[in-house]
Structures are given as C-alpha cells and as structure tokens.
Design a protein around this motif. Structure first.
Motif, PDB file in Angstrom:
ATOM      1  N   SER A  22      40.170  44.208  35.545  1.00  0.00           N
ATOM      2  CA  SER A  22      38.807  44.929  35.159  1.00  0.00           C
ATOM      3  C   SER A  22      38.297  45.668  36.170  1.00  0.00           C
ATOM      4  O   SER A  22      37.784  46.839  36.023  1.00  0.00           O
ATOM      5  CB  SER A  22      37.611  43.733  34.779  1.00  0.00           C
ATOM      6  OG  SER A  22      38.048  43.310  33.383  1.00  0.00           O
ATOM      7  N   ARG A  23      38.344  45.173  37.398  1.00  0.00           N
ATOM      8  CA  ARG A  23      37.821  45.578  38.824  1.00  0.00           C
ATOM      9  C   ARG A  23      38.553  47.347  38.835  1.00  0.00           C
ATOM     10  O   ARG A  23      38.272  48.197  39.284  1.00  0.00           O
ATOM     11  CB  ARG A  23      37.846  44.979  39.933  1.00  0.00           C
ATOM     12  CG  ARG A  23      36.909  43.808  39.906  1.00  0.00           C
ATOM     13  CD  ARG A  23      36.786  43.192  41.182  1.00  0.00           C
ATOM     14  NE  ARG A  23      37.686  42.293  41.378  1.00  0.00           N
ATOM     15  CZ  ARG A  23      37.900  41.138  41.017  1.00  0.00           C
ATOM     16  NH1 ARG A  23      37.045  40.578  40.240  1.00  0.00           N
ATOM     17  NH2 ARG A  23      39.135  40.423  41.464  1.00  0.00           N
ATOM     18  N   ARG A  24      39.957  47.136  38.916  1.00  0.00           N
ATOM     19  CA  ARG A  24      40.715  48.220  39.023  1.00  0.00           C
ATOM     20  C   ARG A  24      40.467  49.434  37.915  1.00  0.00           C
ATOM     21  O   ARG A  24      40.285  50.663  38.168  1.00  0.00           O
ATOM     22  CB  ARG A  24      42.119  47.784  38.946  1.00  0.00           C
ATOM     23  CG  ARG A  24      42.675  46.958  40.266  1.00  0.00           C
ATOM     24  CD  ARG A  24      43.896  47.305  40.718  1.00  0.00           C
ATOM     25  NE  ARG A  24      44.177  46.294  41.722  1.00  0.00           N
ATOM     26  CZ  ARG A  24      45.346  45.891  42.165  1.00  0.00           C
ATOM     27  NH1 ARG A  24      46.384  46.279  41.430  1.00  0.00           N
ATOM     28  NH2 ARG A  24      45.480  45.030  43.038  1.00  0.00           N
ATOM     29  N   LYS A  41      37.762  49.725  36.308  1.00  0.00           N
ATOM     30  CA  LYS A  41      36.257  50.251  36.582  1.00  0.00           C
ATOM     31  C   LYS A  41      36.574  51.468  37.686  1.00  0.00           C
ATOM     32  O   LYS A  41      35.958  52.311  37.785  1.00  0.00           O
ATOM     33  CB  LYS A  41      35.321  49.347  36.731  1.00  0.00           C
ATOM     34  CG  LYS A  41      34.844  48.608  35.813  1.00  0.00           C
ATOM     35  CD  LYS A  41      33.953  47.452  36.097  1.00  0.00           C
ATOM     36  CE  LYS A  41      33.467  46.407  34.870  1.00  0.00           C
ATOM     37  NZ  LYS A  41      32.809  45.366  35.055  1.00  0.00           N
ATOM     38  N   ALA A  42      37.358  50.915  38.765  1.00  0.00           N
ATOM     39  CA  ALA A  42      37.240  51.880  40.183  1.00  0.00           C
ATOM     40  C   ALA A  42      38.274  53.138  39.581  1.00  0.00           C
ATOM     41  O   ALA A  42      37.633  54.244  39.986  1.00  0.00           O
ATOM     42  CB  ALA A  42      38.020  51.109  40.994  1.00  0.00           C
TER      43      ALA A  42
END
Length: 69
Positions: free
Chosen positions: A53-55, A57-58
């Motif tokens: 999820s973080r990747r 979004k980034a």
C-alpha cells in the motif's frame, strides 16, 4: 509447493512481482517458496500488505508530480 521454487519474476504480473520482492526484503521469500503464502502468519502477511500500500501510494504520488511538470 514445488511451483514456487523456480519462479520467473519477469513473467509475473506487476502486483505479484511486488509482493515477492517485499517478501524477499523482509526475509520471508524462502518461507513462501517452501510453504506458499498460507505458510505466513497474519502479522507477516499484514506487513507485506502494508508495504504494498505504501509503495503504491508513493508511486501514484510520483506519477502525479511528473504529470504536473
């Protein structure tokens, strides 16, 4: 899970490739290869999901920034 031992990362879908890359970064790839994704604990699976999820979004944020240039 014999099919996991000889993975061809180039043939995987981008989402699956990312999942395997993160598992490798966390030191879980061998566990996945031996027992499949079901061999992971819920905590380990959650860590992988959170990192995905973080990747994403980034990556989306980076794409939006590039479009504004």
């Amino acid at each position: 899970m014999e099919e996991n031992k000889n993975l061809d990362f180039e043939k995987l879908e981008p989402h699956d490739r990312l999942k395997y890359e993160i598992a490798e970064e966390l030191g879980l790839l061998e566990k996945v290869r031996k027992g499949g994704w079901k061999a992971l604990s819920s905590r380990e699976t959650g860590r992988i999901g959170g990192m995905i999820s973080r990747r994403r979004k980034a990556m989306e944020k980076g794409e939006k920034t590039e479009k504004n240039l």
